[in-house]
Write a protein that holds these residues in place. Structure first.
Motif, short mmCIF file in Angstrom:
data_model
loop_
_atom_site.label_atom_id
_atom_site.label_comp_id
_atom_site.label_asym_id
_atom_site.label_seq_id
_atom_site.Cartn_x
_atom_site.Cartn_y
_atom_site.Cartn_z
N ALA A 100 -9.73 -2.84 -2.14
CA ALA A 100 -9.36 -1.42 -1.76
C ALA A 100 -10.09 -0.28 -1.96
CB ALA A 100 -7.86 -1.24 -2.39
N VAL A 120 -5.85 -0.03 1.20
CA VAL A 120 -6.37 -1.45 1.14
C VAL A 120 -7.20 -1.80 2.42
CG1 VAL A 120 -5.26 -3.72 1.39
CG2 VAL A 120 -4.27 -2.13 -0.04
N GLU A 133 0.74 -1.31 0.09
CA GLU A 133 0.12 -0.21 -0.07
C GLU A 133 0.89 1.26 0.12
OE1 GLU A 133 -3.74 0.79 2.74
OE2 GLU A 133 -1.95 1.63 3.43
#
Length: 881
Positions: free
Chosen positions: A700, A685, A616
């Motif tokens: 996400a 996420v 992420e």
């Protein structure tokens, strides 16, 4: 002659004759009517159907194919295979019958060296032209005419078709009787089918004697030569299982088992199942399928589990799939080099599935043992078909393993009931498949007719969101209509459109079509046949008609939100592969307004939270760098040179579209995207979880949706911090402390409740009545006693009955259901009173059933009002013994 040499000679023969060499398509193509590619011509269907013009006049291919309709017959015969290779040559309006026959004859007699004296041909019953052409090479007595059932081909739906000519090889009198293919197709083995595609088939097929409804303006050639069958003949072996690409798998199975192929009929079936399914499994995984409980994934799971089951029946209990996959890789990689480059992923998938199935076998064995115990305790000798089906359908326990284990336990299995349940399941599956056929046009003929008339729809959506267009097709309830009025649900086809049709995981655009006196709300856009885009929605004002001029306008905010999500999916894909390696291949995606979903293969299991956080962070760093997102068309060769990711199961042409974000992400993709990564804003996420064996899913949020989520999370944390009087960073520790205190309180409460329950044991034991010389305690338990407490109370009461014969039967009800426990003392058991065998005497009174061991058994029922009758029934049983 080795199989790879056969493939090489076939390809060289046709490329030397000017054919374009076309690589094998993936086993998974975007065809709603096919689980897997099952014939060499499948990838050329759009050219034969006229949906798009053929990019070359002639072509040749070696197509990998999978057919699973006869999967249960594989191994039982030497004729059935799930995986095979189909060599073919194709003409799209170029040469016809004379050329196809000449090419085939030259190849099989000159290059392959087949003895012309042992070759036969069949032709369609009224195809005089084909017979005369064959007489250039064969005497009349070795040319046989056959009906449409054998020598006419079509696609099973209205469209192109034509007579065909099959080439057979005479294996000799030791394989059967004289008389050619009509007499014996085991002796006379078909090796090649030449289809002369010249007709237009109507609703009724010429295969069944119905005449075609017209002729194609340009006839085509479609041929298929079975590579494995030719290898069988050229290698002088009895069947495909003894050829050079299949026998090595059997040899590896011989090493594992210590048994020999050819020594036992039953073992030979198992060896052949292993050899066939190992090839199919590896090739299917190679094209991106992972085991699951539906569709292609279910077929793959079944193939792999049949291998494991067959190995166990050969006496092999250690893991085998990885080793068999290695043998397939080594045998097949000269023709399919991608098996080497992708083997790490393939190996990880088969090993994970085998590990999961071995656990299933363990769990299934326990369920099976319970079913056997229940069957025997009821005095039956046949395991119910419902239980066999449950083992098969719910626990993945193979029916033949159930049959074998039942036989060892001295039981038969109700195969008739099992088969009936299996048929019901198949019927439901077929009905479900029928409901999901392409579009409202059923077999797609309505859409193909529009495409034939007007040509492909021009897609403008990469650069425009508003465009002028003309209505060229209008359907109401799936039927072409000249007009549609306000309130009608319609399908509208335009000559050009900015609307994106759902594809590649990207949701369809929505918006409006506006004319001079009408408006159509567009709710969905689909591409039921290649080249066509169908706008589905409702007429909200006026009347829309054919040839009307419209302004097509896409919902701009929705499109931009979806484009942000699609670009974010590419970045997450790159981040996952960077963290987990090449085995993390995309297995699906969803790109929707403000959110994305990315599925990927991960045989190693869950992604560690720390790794997910790093992915992420990396993706959001790329967003901050505001990289340019460039989309361009190039050749397939150039895309490969650039290292562009290609998704499994997608069919790509010679020209492909690349979405390029520099060295971080470069994929082939037909979707819409942002211009720079900074436009995405943020990726958050939410979760990572399993959705099937070896497949994980990342969900996400994107852009403003991600920001709003984090804002809500911040507010929640602030409220918690205020309630707990703690700093935000101390909240986890404070909550852990509260949870532990709660658990301690619950344990103390459980102890108090258990002590209260057991305190009633003495009074219950003192109230035992004498029934036929047995001390019987048969009563409803105190309020609130159930589950483990009920068993503990029954055991305690039994212990207080001392050395005399005693039976304890306690009942507990929640108002809707009743539970009961029966316990017996040692003296009672010595007298023949087993707890499990006492239950049938009274369970019917409460509408229940149960079972267990001689000392302690339990069960339940659906009629609490029947408890008094149950107690009376138990008393009567004890008196009458």
């Amino acid at each position: 002659m080795q199989t790879h040499e056969i493939v090489r000679r076939f390809t060289d023969h046709f490329t030397a004759a000017g054919h374009t060499r076309v690589p094998s398509a993936s086993l998974i193509l975007d065809d709603p009517n096919l689980l897997f590619v099952n014939a060499g011509m499948v990838q050329f269907k759009p050219y034969f159907l006229g949906e798009v013009p053929a990019p070359y006049p002639t072509a040749t291919s070696i197509q990998k194919c999978v057919r699973t309709g006869d999967i249960d017959e594989v191994g039982r015969t030497t004729r059935h295979n799930t995986f095979f290779q189909m060599a073919g040559n194709f003409s799209f309006g170029d040469y016809f019958k004379a050329g196809a026959i000449e090419h085939a004859w030259t190849l099989i007699t000159d290059s392959f060296g087949f003895d012309p004296e042992r070759l036969w041909a069949t032709v369609y019953l009224d195809d005089d032209e084909a017979e005369q052409l064959w007489r250039r090479y064969l005497p009349a007595e070795r040319i046989q005419r056959r009906s449409g059932k054998d020598n006419y081909w079509d696609m099973g739906v209205p469209g192109p078709g034509g007579p065909c000519s099959e080439i057979y090889y005479d294996r000799g009198p030791e394989h059967g009787r004289d008389g050619g293919p009509e007499a014996d197709e085991d002796r006379y083995l078909e090796i090649w089918n030449l289809v002369f595609m010249q007709d237009v088939r109507g609703e009724l097929s010429p295969k069944l004697g119905h005449p075609p409804i017209g002729r194609l303006p340009r006839p085509n050639i479609d041929t298929g030569m079975g590579v494995e069958r030719v290898a069988t003949l050229l290698q002088g072996v009895e069947n495909v299982y003894e050829t050079d690409l299949v026998r090595p798998v059997i040899a590896r199975a011989e090493e594992f088992s210590g048994r020999r192929y050819g020594a036992s009929t039953e073992d030979d079936v198992r060896f052949r199942v292993i050899a066939d399914h190992a090839r199919s499994g590896v090739m299917i995984i190679g094209d991106g399928v992972t085991p699951s409980n539906e569709g292609r994934g279910y077929v793959l799971r079944r193939l792999l589990r049949r291998i494991v089951r067959s190995a166990r029946l050969l006496g092999v209990h250690e893991p085998v799939l990885g080793s068999f996959a290695e043998v397939v890789r080594d045998a097949m990689s000269p023709t399919y080099p991608e098996l080497v480059t992708d083997f790490e992923r393939i190996s990880a998938v088969v090993r994970a599935e085998e590990e999961a199935f071995l656990q299933t076998l363990t769990a299934g064995s326990r369920i099976f043992d319970t079913a056997v115990a229940e069957t025997k305790s009821a005095g039956a000798t046949v395991l119910p078909g419902d239980r066999a089906f449950q083992l098969h359908d719910t626990y993945g326990f193979p029916i033949d393993l159930t049959l074998e284990m039942a036989s060892e336990a001295g039981l038969d299995v109700d195969r008739e009931r099992f088969t009936a349940l299996m048929q019901e399941q198949r019927t439901r599956a077929k009905a479900d498949a029928a409901k999901h056929k392409v579009g409202h046009g059923g077999d797609g003929s309505v859409y193909r007719a529009l495409l034939d008339t007007h040509g492909a729809v021009d897609f403008l959506g990469y650069t425009e969101l508003v465009a002028e267009a003309t209505v060229i097709g209008l359907l109401v309830d799936g039927v072409p209509a000249p007009a549609a009025r306000e309130g009608d649900a319609v399908e509208v086809v335009l000559d050009r459109t900015p609307f994106y049709a759902e594809a590649g995981g990207q949701q369809a655009d929505t918006g409006e079509l506006r004319g001079a006196s009408f408006t159509v709300r567009v709710d969905d856009v689909q591409a039921p046949v290649a080249g066509l885009r169908v706008h589905r929605g409702t007429v909200t004002a006026g009347e829309v008609s054919l040839d009307a001029a419209v302004v097509a306008e896409v919902d701009r905010s929705r499109r931009l939100a979806i484009s942000r999500a699609h670009t974010a999916t590419h970045l997450v894909h790159a981040g996952v592969r960077g963290a987990l390696g090449p085995s993390a291949a995309q297995a699906g995606s969803l790109n929707a307004p403000g959110r994305m979903r990315f599925d990927f293969t991960s045989p190693g299991g869950a992604v560690a939270p720390a790794a997910l956080a790093e992915i992420e962070d990396e993706v959001n760093t790329v967003l901050q760098e505001n990289r340019e997102v460039e989309a361009y068309e190039t050749s397939m060769d150039e895309a490969r040179r650039l290292g562009a990711m290609m998704l499994f199961g997608e069919k790509y042409g010679d020209r492909v579209r690349v979405v390029d974000m520099g060295e971080y992400s470069r994929e082939l993709c037909g979707g819409t995207h942002v211009g720079r990564t900074g436009e995405i804003g943020m990726v958050k996420v939410l979760s990572e979880a399993s959705i099937g064996s070896g497949v994980r899913r990342v969900d996400a949020l994107v852009g403003l949706d991600a920001f709003r989520f984090l804002s809500r999370e911040h507010l929640l944390v602030s409220n918690l911090a205020e309630q707990l009087k703690a700093r935000p960073e101390d909240i986890p520790e404070r909550i852990n402390s509260l949870v532990e205190r709660l658990r301690t309180a619950e344990r103390d409460l459980d102890k108090v409740r258990a002590d209260a329950v057991l305190s009633s044991a003495g009074a219950l034991a003192e109230g035992a009545e004498d029934v036929g010389g047995v001390a019987l305690v048969a009563v409803a338990a105190p309020d609130g006693v159930g589950g483990n407490d009920l068993r503990a109370l029954a055991a305690d009461v039994r212990g207080r009955l001392g050395s005399r014969p005693g039976v304890v039967a306690l009942f507990s009800s929640d108002g809707e259901k009743v539970a009961f426990v029966v316990a017996t003392t040692a003296a009672a058991r010595d007298a023949g009173l087993a707890a499990g065998k006492l239950i049938p005497a009274f369970a019917g009174a409460v509408g229940g059933r149960g079972g267990g061991k001689p000392d302690l058994a339990q069960g339940g029922g659906t009629d609490p009002s029947g408890v008094p009758a149950a107690v009376d029934a138990l008393r009567a049983h004890l008196r009458a013994r």
